[in-house]
Design a protein around this motif. Structure first.
Motif, PDB file in Angstrom:
ATOM      1  N   LYS A 478       0.827  -1.210   0.000  1.00 38.89           N
ATOM      2  CA  LYS A 478       0.000   0.000   0.000  1.00 38.89           C
ATOM      3  C   LYS A 478       0.861   1.260   0.000  1.00 38.89           C
ATOM      4  N   LEU A 479       1.929   1.239   0.789  1.00 33.26           N
ATOM      5  CA  LEU A 479       2.807   2.404   0.876  1.00 33.26           C
ATOM      6  C   LEU A 479       3.452   2.721  -0.467  1.00 33.26           C
ATOM      7  N   LEU A 480       3.905   1.683  -1.171  1.00 32.68           N
ATOM      8  CA  LEU A 480       4.616   1.869  -2.435  1.00 32.68           C
ATOM      9  C   LEU A 480       3.686   1.822  -3.644  1.00 32.68           C
ATOM     10  N   GLN A 481       2.379   1.590  -3.413  1.00 32.66           N
ATOM     11  CA  GLN A 481       1.371   1.516  -4.485  1.00 32.66           C
ATOM     12  C   GLN A 481       1.776   0.489  -5.547  1.00 32.66           C
ATOM     13  N   CYS A 482       2.041  -0.720  -5.075  1.00 29.99           N
ATOM     14  CA  CYS A 482       2.493  -1.796  -5.959  1.00 29.99           C
ATOM     15  C   CYS A 482       1.514  -2.964  -5.940  1.00 29.99           C
ATOM     16  N   ALA A 483       1.578  -3.763  -6.972  1.00 30.78           N
ATOM     17  CA  ALA A 483       0.759  -4.976  -7.043  1.00 30.78           C
ATOM     18  C   ALA A 483       1.483  -6.033  -7.854  1.00 30.78           C
ATOM     19  N   GLU A 484       1.083  -7.290  -7.675  1.00 31.46           N
ATOM     20  CA  GLU A 484       1.672  -8.387  -8.438  1.00 31.46           C
ATOM     21  C   GLU A 484       1.206  -8.345  -9.892  1.00 31.46           C
ATOM     22  N   THR A 485       2.054  -8.779 -10.763  1.00 32.90           N
ATOM     23  CA  THR A 485       1.748  -8.746 -12.189  1.00 32.90           C
ATOM     24  C   THR A 485       0.876  -9.933 -12.600  1.00 32.90           C
ATOM     25  N   ASP A 486       0.274  -9.796 -13.787  1.00 33.98           N
ATOM     26  CA  ASP A 486      -0.459 -10.918 -14.382  1.00 33.98           C
ATOM     27  C   ASP A 486       0.568 -11.821 -15.067  1.00 33.98           C
ATOM     28  N   TRP A 487       0.996 -12.831 -14.367  1.00 34.47           N
ATOM     29  CA  TRP A 487       2.052 -13.708 -14.877  1.00 34.47           C
ATOM     30  C   TRP A 487       1.545 -15.128 -14.899  1.00 34.47           C
ATOM     31  N   ASP A 488       1.661 -15.791 -16.057  1.00 33.33           N
ATOM     32  CA  ASP A 488       1.120 -17.151 -16.197  1.00 33.33           C
ATOM     33  C   ASP A 488       2.201 -18.219 -16.167  1.00 33.33           C
ATOM     34  N   GLY A 489       3.379 -17.890 -15.625  1.00 37.38           N
ATOM     35  CA  GLY A 489       4.412 -18.893 -15.435  1.00 37.38           C
ATOM     36  C   GLY A 489       5.481 -18.903 -16.508  1.00 37.38           C
ATOM     37  N   ASN A 490       6.541 -19.657 -16.256  1.00 42.14           N
ATOM     38  CA  ASN A 490       7.650 -19.783 -17.204  1.00 42.14           C
ATOM     39  C   ASN A 490       7.279 -20.678 -18.374  1.00 42.14           C
ATOM     40  N   GLU A 491       7.957 -20.461 -19.506  1.00 39.36           N
ATOM     41  CA  GLU A 491       7.708 -21.267 -20.699  1.00 39.36           C
ATOM     42  C   GLU A 491       8.023 -22.741 -20.447  1.00 39.36           C
ATOM     43  N   PHE A 492       9.114 -23.025 -19.727  1.00 42.37           N
ATOM     44  CA  PHE A 492       9.476 -24.423 -19.492  1.00 42.37           C
ATOM     45  C   PHE A 492       8.468 -25.105 -18.563  1.00 42.37           C
ATOM     46  N   GLU A 493       7.841 -24.349 -17.653  1.00 44.99           N
ATOM     47  CA  GLU A 493       6.816 -24.915 -16.771  1.00 44.99           C
ATOM     48  C   GLU A 493       5.563 -25.264 -17.561  1.00 44.99           C
TER      49      GLU A 493
END
Length: 499
Positions: A478-493
């Protein structure tokens, strides 16, 4: 629970559907900005300040010295080709955090990222070089600037670069492009000045090149000496993996990653050789070896009243180099946080600026600590073989991943002989310091690696967390106004799941 990021909402005019724009790191790097990023990572203050290590290691043999610079560049080129195959196929930011995870598992990836992020005093040392050169005109000859002033200026520069990286990735990229052009022009100035002096009949330059392979220095030269010279020369090329670390932010990564990396490396290799030719066209071998700042000594002889340009060039080169290092180091922490190898807060980016602010602030704290610590030489020596270890493991990972994930899309494939040769060279250069200069600092390095494995077992396997860590993560988010990205994993996974 993490807060949802503010995403842009777009309407498709063809069918009226409302679409959410994916929340992720933006693709700010094209071909030329990619070239500038690699050049910025490769060229720091070293080529201008103290390129004496190679010449000293080969007993002052000018011919062998130039061959070592060529050989170091070719080794870097081979290693870069391995990184290009990995980056173009994995297409995920984080560099070795991703490739080591895919090839060897998360334990080695954990060891790598904690070693790279926590023990990196080189940044602090380079920032202090900037401060020393910036302050030197204010003091008379023979008087060094006070240590406190050097540290203050270094931290102020660090604050500026961190701020720039936080608020605008595009401005950071433009900054890197501008300073990379300055570096290339500066190296061209030194090379041209020296070659002009040689063409005008400078006796020192004539003597240097006519006796480039003089029997005296060659007679005492051993394979160990050449190995140590290459070992030192290789450090001047250590920034070639920069684009590999920021794969997700490259436009058309399949094409631009290999093209920009190889173009930048070729440019820098040619300029390094020409700069050394420039020095040797004006200065004697003894003058180069005894000089603490070869470019300054060169400037006093060649540039006359314009010699002040050299300290200015060193300052600008250092700024560009540190800007690039901060940019990519933050992506290592970001990728590690996203993979669960570092605290979750590091995997978040600012909802407006799309920059990994928590990871950048971690860099600020660690580099500031090393600046205040002062002499970090022991730590640098302890991890001097770290780069060759990483190079060897990464070259081997090319071969491992080909067998482990044969169906992974590989738009670029490095010839198989290159990673095999690099693995052999890496084994030699990792063992060389132990045999040549055994020291207690290597024991310290081994102890540190063992501690990281213990940390992996506690943090990743057992998932132990400090009390209140979840609340602290939400507070910082909240302090840094950050959020996790929309990430669907590594290509090898993804391939693993399909198989």
């Amino acid at each position: 629970m993490s807060q949802s990021p503010t995403r842009s909402i777009k309407c498709d005019p063809t069918n009226g559907e409302v679409k959410r724009e994916k929340f992720e790191l933006k693709k700010n790097f094209g071909f030329w900005s990619g070239v500038a990023t690699v050049v910025g990572g490769l060229v720091g203050s070293g080529i201008f300040v103290s390129p004496v290590g190679v010449l000293k290691s080969v007993n002052g043999s000018i011919g062998v010295c130039l061959l070592v610079w060529v050989g170091s560049g070719l080794i870097a080129m081979m290693s870069a080709l391995c990184y290009c195959e990995l980056g173009a196929s994995l297409r995920t930011s984080g560099g070795e955090v991703t490739s080591f995870h895919a090839a060897y598992g998360p334990a080695l990836s954990f060891m790598f990222v904690w070693s790279r992020v926590l023990i990196n005093p080189g940044n602090a040392a380079t920032l202090q070089v900037f401060a020393s050169y910036l302050l030197s005109p204010l003091y008379s000859d023979g008087c060094a600037p006070p240590d406190s002033a050097i540290k203050l200026i270094a931290i102020l520069l660090l604050c500026f670069l961190i701020y720039l990286n936080c608020v605008s990735v595009k401005k950071t990229v433009n900054f890197e492009i501008a300073f990379s052009i300055i570096k290339l022009l500066a190296m061209a100035l030194i090379a041209t000045g020296g070659i002009v002096w040689l063409a005008l009949g400078n006796d020192i330059g004539k003597n240097n090149f006519q006796n480039g392979f003089e029997p005296g220095p060659l007679a005492a030269l051993t394979a160990w000496d050449v190995g140590m010279a290459i070992y030192q020369g290789n450090f001047a090329y250590s920034g070639y993996r920069f684009l590999f670390i920021i794969c997700e932010e490259i436009k058309n990564v399949k094409k631009n990653l290999p093209r920009a990396t190889i173009t930048a490396l070729f440019l820098v290799m040619m300029m390094y050789i020409l700069v050394n030719v420039g020095y040797l066209s004006v200065l004697t071998v003894d003058e180069i070896i005894s000089s603490k700042a070869v470019a300054v000594t060169f400037g006093k002889k060649v540039l006359g009243p314009m010699a002040f340009l050299i300290p200015l060039i060193v300052c600008l080169s250092t700024m560009g180099n540190q800007n690039g290092i901060l940019l990519v180091t933050a992506r290592l922490s970001f990728a590690a946080g996203r993979s669960g190898l570092m605290p979750r807060i590091l995997s978040m980016i600012h909802v407006k600026y799309f920059s990994p602010i928590p990871a950048l602030l971690l860099d600020f704290l660690l580099v500031s600590f090393f600046i205040l610590l002062g002499d970090a030489k022991t730590l640098i020596d302890a991890f001097s073989f770290f780069e060759w270890t990483v190079t060897g493991l990464n070259a081997a990972s090319v071969l491992i991943l080909r067998r482990k994930f044969p169906y992974l899309d590989r738009p670029y494939r490095v010839p198989t002989v290159i990673p095999i040769l690099l693995v052999c060279l890496s084994i030699y250069f990792v063992v060389l310091p132990f045999l040549r200069r055994p020291s207690f600092v290597f024991v310290f390095a081994v102890i540190f690696y063992i501690l990281t494995l213990i940390g992996y077992y506690l943090y990743v396997v057992k998932k132990l967390r400090l009390p209140g860590s979840r609340r602290a993560t939400i507070f910082l988010q909240k302090l840094l106004q950050c959020a996790e990205t929309d990430w669907d994993g590594n290509e090898f996974e993804k391939e693993e799941k399909q198989l």
